[in-house]
Design a protein around this motif. Structure first.
Motif, PDB file in Angstrom:
ATOM      1  N   GLU A  65       8.948  15.590  -2.317  1.00 11.10           N
ATOM      2  CA  GLU A  65       8.612  16.761  -2.691  1.00 11.10           C
ATOM      3  C   GLU A  65       7.259  17.430  -2.826  1.00 11.10           C
ATOM      4  O   GLU A  65       7.105  18.159  -2.703  1.00 11.10           O
ATOM      5  CB  GLU A  65       8.492  16.320  -4.555  1.00 11.10           C
ATOM      6  N   MET A  66       6.168  16.891  -2.600  1.00  6.10           N
ATOM      7  CA  MET A  66       4.716  17.149  -2.689  1.00  6.10           C
ATOM      8  C   MET A  66       4.876  18.387  -0.989  1.00  6.10           C
ATOM      9  O   MET A  66       4.692  19.150  -0.769  1.00  6.10           O
ATOM     10  CB  MET A  66       4.076  15.660  -1.684  1.00  6.10           C
ATOM     11  N   ILE A  67       5.594  17.585   0.065  1.00  2.00           N
ATOM     12  CA  ILE A  67       5.633  18.489   1.187  1.00  2.00           C
ATOM     13  C   ILE A  67       6.392  19.237   1.132  1.00  2.00           C
ATOM     14  O   ILE A  67       6.499  20.817   1.504  1.00  2.00           O
ATOM     15  CB  ILE A  67       6.259  17.545   2.207  1.00  2.00           C
ATOM     16  N   ASN A  68       7.737  20.187   0.018  1.00  2.27           N
ATOM     17  CA  ASN A  68       8.489  21.122  -0.182  1.00  2.27           C
ATOM     18  C   ASN A  68       7.541  21.721  -1.198  1.00  2.27           C
ATOM     19  O   ASN A  68       7.876  23.173  -1.273  1.00  2.27           O
ATOM     20  CB  ASN A  68       9.846  20.454  -0.820  1.00  2.27           C
ATOM     21  N   ARG A  69       6.593  21.549  -1.517  1.00  3.19           N
ATOM     22  CA  ARG A  69       5.791  22.310  -2.280  1.00  3.19           C
ATOM     23  C   ARG A  69       4.290  22.890  -1.367  1.00  3.19           C
ATOM     24  O   ARG A  69       3.304  23.446  -2.164  1.00  3.19           O
ATOM     25  CB  ARG A  69       5.249  21.527  -3.664  1.00  3.19           C
ATOM     26  N   GLY A  70       4.384  22.581  -0.482  1.00  6.80           N
ATOM     27  CA  GLY A  70       3.861  23.434   0.921  1.00  6.80           C
ATOM     28  C   GLY A  70       2.278  21.676   1.142  1.00  6.80           C
ATOM     29  O   GLY A  70       0.976  22.324   1.033  1.00  6.80           O
ATOM     30  N   GLU A  71       2.084  20.416   0.220  1.00  4.30           N
ATOM     31  CA  GLU A  71       0.985  19.766   0.379  1.00  4.30           C
ATOM     32  C   GLU A  71       1.518  18.336   0.990  1.00  4.30           C
ATOM     33  O   GLU A  71       2.102  18.084   1.010  1.00  4.30           O
ATOM     34  CB  GLU A  71       1.209  19.545  -1.101  1.00  4.30           C
ATOM     35  N   GLU A  91      -2.866  23.917   5.534  1.00  5.09           N
ATOM     36  CA  GLU A  91      -2.666  25.369   5.297  1.00  5.09           C
ATOM     37  C   GLU A  91      -1.275  25.487   6.746  1.00  5.09           C
ATOM     38  O   GLU A  91      -0.409  26.831   5.950  1.00  5.09           O
ATOM     39  CB  GLU A  91      -3.959  25.904   6.505  1.00  5.09           C
ATOM     40  N   LEU A  92      -0.797  24.955   7.749  1.00 13.54           N
ATOM     41  CA  LEU A  92      -0.228  25.552   7.878  1.00 13.54           C
ATOM     42  C   LEU A  92       1.088  25.248   7.451  1.00 13.54           C
ATOM     43  O   LEU A  92       2.393  25.947   7.554  1.00 13.54           O
ATOM     44  CB  LEU A  92      -0.338  24.239   9.794  1.00 13.54           C
ATOM     45  N   VAL A 135       6.497  25.944   4.910  1.00 14.56           N
ATOM     46  CA  VAL A 135       7.109  25.679   3.861  1.00 14.56           C
ATOM     47  C   VAL A 135       7.590  27.000   3.140  1.00 14.56           C
ATOM     48  O   VAL A 135       8.847  27.238   3.606  1.00 14.56           O
ATOM     49  CB  VAL A 135       6.726  24.504   2.636  1.00 14.56           C
ATOM     50  N   THR A 136       6.720  28.157   3.204  1.00 16.85           N
ATOM     51  CA  THR A 136       6.662  29.651   2.175  1.00 16.85           C
ATOM     52  C   THR A 136       8.044  30.167   3.578  1.00 16.85           C
ATOM     53  O   THR A 136       8.956  30.913   2.700  1.00 16.85           O
ATOM     54  CB  THR A 136       5.837  30.177   2.530  1.00 16.85           C
ATOM     55  N   SER A 137       8.034  29.908   4.667  1.00 19.00           N
ATOM     56  CA  SER A 137       8.739  31.119   5.764  1.00 19.00           C
ATOM     57  C   SER A 137      10.451  29.952   5.528  1.00 19.00           C
ATOM     58  O   SER A 137      11.274  30.528   6.941  1.00 19.00           O
ATOM     59  CB  SER A 137       8.115  31.221   6.811  1.00 19.00           C
ATOM     60  N   GLY A 138      10.267  28.561   4.613  1.00 19.46           N
ATOM     61  CA  GLY A 138      11.644  28.198   5.485  1.00 19.46           C
ATOM     62  C   GLY A 138      11.883  27.558   6.603  1.00 19.46           C
ATOM     63  O   GLY A 138      13.300  26.858   6.820  1.00 19.46           O
ATOM     64  N   LYS A 139      11.212  27.513   7.466  1.00 20.13           N
ATOM     65  CA  LYS A 139      10.903  26.583   9.281  1.00 20.13           C
ATOM     66  C   LYS A 139      10.991  25.413   8.841  1.00 20.13           C
ATOM     67  O   LYS A 139      11.847  24.665   9.406  1.00 20.13           O
ATOM     68  CB  LYS A 139       9.652  27.606   9.647  1.00 20.13           C
ATOM     69  N   LEU A 140      10.361  24.673   7.636  1.00 25.59           N
ATOM     70  CA  LEU A 140      10.310  23.584   7.439  1.00 25.59           C
ATOM     71  C   LEU A 140      10.669  23.029   5.719  1.00 25.59           C
ATOM     72  O   LEU A 140      10.285  23.356   5.452  1.00 25.59           O
ATOM     73  CB  LEU A 140       8.581  22.814   7.588  1.00 25.59           C
ATOM     74  N   LYS A 141      11.322  22.000   5.861  1.00 22.79           N
ATOM     75  CA  LYS A 141      11.494  21.546   4.618  1.00 22.79           C
ATOM     76  C   LYS A 141      11.360  19.734   4.717  1.00 22.79           C
ATOM     77  O   LYS A 141      11.474  19.178   5.686  1.00 22.79           O
ATOM     78  CB  LYS A 141      12.917  21.857   4.745  1.00 22.79           C
TER      79      LYS A 141
END
Ligand code: NAD
Length: 431
Positions: free
Chosen positions: A37-43, A53-54, A59-65
């Motif tokens: 869940e944290m990773i999917n929130r970008g944390e 930052e990266l 996550v925002t661009s959808g390259k990593l889920k």
């Protein structure tokens, strides 16, 4: 390429972020729902410079889920990297249970997949693990290696604290593969990485990782043993190693005397290599000594403090740096732990401080005080020991130490220049 990464710890998450940042589509898998869940929130669930930052951008661009569903991740990707932990078992050998479980999870997915898929072990494993335990687990899918799936081993050499940089700019990328197709796919994955590539077989790739870590640990224990000799002779070990390290055959890196090596890799990997040697009926005199010197060194540092200030009983001693090194919140095998235990054993009141690792350390050690900041940590202390190399410790001046009761500073990492410290009794390892 479409990449899945199993295990989102230091290696898995940094690898996932690194692969996504060069254009691959990455699906990270972990059994820990909170991490996912944290990773999917970008944390990021771990502290690593530049990671937040990266990760946020990717996550925002959808390259990593991220997901907890291994089967889905395998089916939706072309290659799976296994990056789960391989901790020390009770006998010093490797606990391969996480690797086995991850490979079994992948096998379940392979059984449902029609197209060719590469499984690549990135965790540090002893030679024979990938083409032994991992291959056996994968073959339980009913699929055939070389035809239905490929098998590779790609050890990771990143250092915590500068993990992203190390991942993106490695000295070399080692690719061991069982079949030619896997080798080509791995070469494609690393196309954007300018580092030299070492193409080899699975067992050599596994051994390269162990031997690299064992040699680095050997250099550290060597420097620590030499430093003890220097301390008795009035010679500064750092001056010695400065001269020694100029020889290109030797190299200056990892010849710093200090509190010993810690972290999730060196101690466990040296122990695992020792165990592996014993399993083969071989002796391990040199590696045994590497571990022995490393166990002695934190106690040696405390002895050094006691020799210089007398009994440590009822003395307030501050330990600066609880993570195994600066730049991370990782406390695995940190030398701060045996040092704190030794101080408590000798009757000291211990105060701990670390910019990132206090929460993790306090889970293991709940019997010392923790300070909110550096000033609070040093206030009224009889002595302080610098255990790791955070930048903020490198910037300490006489003004910072002015709040101490007795200004005794034992620099366990030789970060400070004693000539710039007024009114401070400076003790340095190897000095
Ligand atoms: N940490 C380092 O600096 C470093 C450097 C190079 C190599 N390595 C090696 O890489 C490997 C991983 O190390 P780490 O420090 O990243 O470990 P870690 O303990 O930080 O992370 C492992 C992760 O795997 C997850 N996991 C365990 N079983 C799983 C499963 N079946 N499915 C999905 N997720 C699962 C855990 O929840 C955890 O998040 C080890 O073999 C280590 O020796 C580590």
């Amino acid at each position: 390429m479409r990449i899945s990464v199993i295990g989102t710890g230091y290696v898995g998450l940094v690898s996932g972020v690194g692969f996504a940042s060069v254009g691959h589509d990455v699906l990270c898998v972990d059994i820990d729902e909170e991490k996912v869940e944290m990773i999917n929130r970008g944390e990021p669930p771990i502290y690593e410079k530049g990671l937040e930052e990266l990760l946020g951008v990717l996550v925002t661009s959808g390259k990593l889920k991220a997901t907890t569903d291994t089967a889905r991740a395998v089916v939706k990707t072309d290659i799976t990297f296994i990056c789960v932990g391989t901790p020390s078992g009770e006998d010093g050998g490797q606990d391969l249970s996480y690797i086995e479980k991850a490979a079994e999870d992948v096998a379940e997915a392979l059984a449902k997949k029609d197209d060719y898929h590469v499984v690549c072990v990135k965790s540090t494993v002893k030679p024979g693990t990938t083409d032994g335990l991992v291959l056996r687990a994968l073959e339980s899918s009913g699929k055939k290696v070389g035809d239905d799936f490929g098998l590779a081993m790609n050890p990771e050499f990143l250092r915590e604290g500068i993990a992203l940089k190390d991942f993106m700019e490695p000295d070399r990328v080692v690719i061991g593969a069982l079949d030619k197709r896997s080798m080509e796919i791995l070469a494609e994955v690393y196309k954007e990485f300018p580092a030299p590539k070492v193409y080899t077989d699975l067992r050599t790739a596994e051994m390269i990782k162990y031997v690299s870590n064992a040699l680095l640990a050997t250099k550290i224990s060597f420097a620590n043993e030499v430093s003890r000799i220097c301390e008795e002779t009035g010679i500064d070990v750092y001056d010695v190693m400065g001269g020694v390290g100029l020889d290109h055959r030797i190299n200056r890196d990892f010849l710093n005397a200090g509190c010993g090596f810690g972290g999730s890799c060196f101690p466990k990997d040296v122990k695992a290599l020792v165990k592996y040697a014993h399993e083969l009926g071989m002796s391990s005199h040199l590696l045994d000594a590497v571990l022995e010197v490393n166990e002695e060194q934190p106690v040696h540092v405390i002895d050094m403090l006691e020799r210089n200030m007398g009994s440590l009983e009822d003395k307030k001693v501050t330990v600066l740096g609880l993570a195994f090194k600066g730049g991370t919140d990782d406390i695995r095998e940190t030398r701060a732990l045996p040092m704190v235990k030794e101080l408590v054993k000798r009757g000291s009141e211990v105060v701990g401080y670390d910019p990132e690792a206090m929460k993790n350390f306090s889970f293991v050690v709940d019997y010392i005080d923790y300070a909110g900041d550096l000033e609070e940590a040093l206030e009224g202390a009889d002595a302080c020991i610098i255990q790791n190399d955070w930048q903020e410790f490198k910037e300490l001046t006489s003004d910072d130490f002015a709040v101490m009761k007795n200004k005794i500073v034992l620099d366990g990492r030789r970060l400070l220049d004693p000539s710039k410290l007024d009114g401070v009794t400076y003790l340095g390892v190897g000095l």
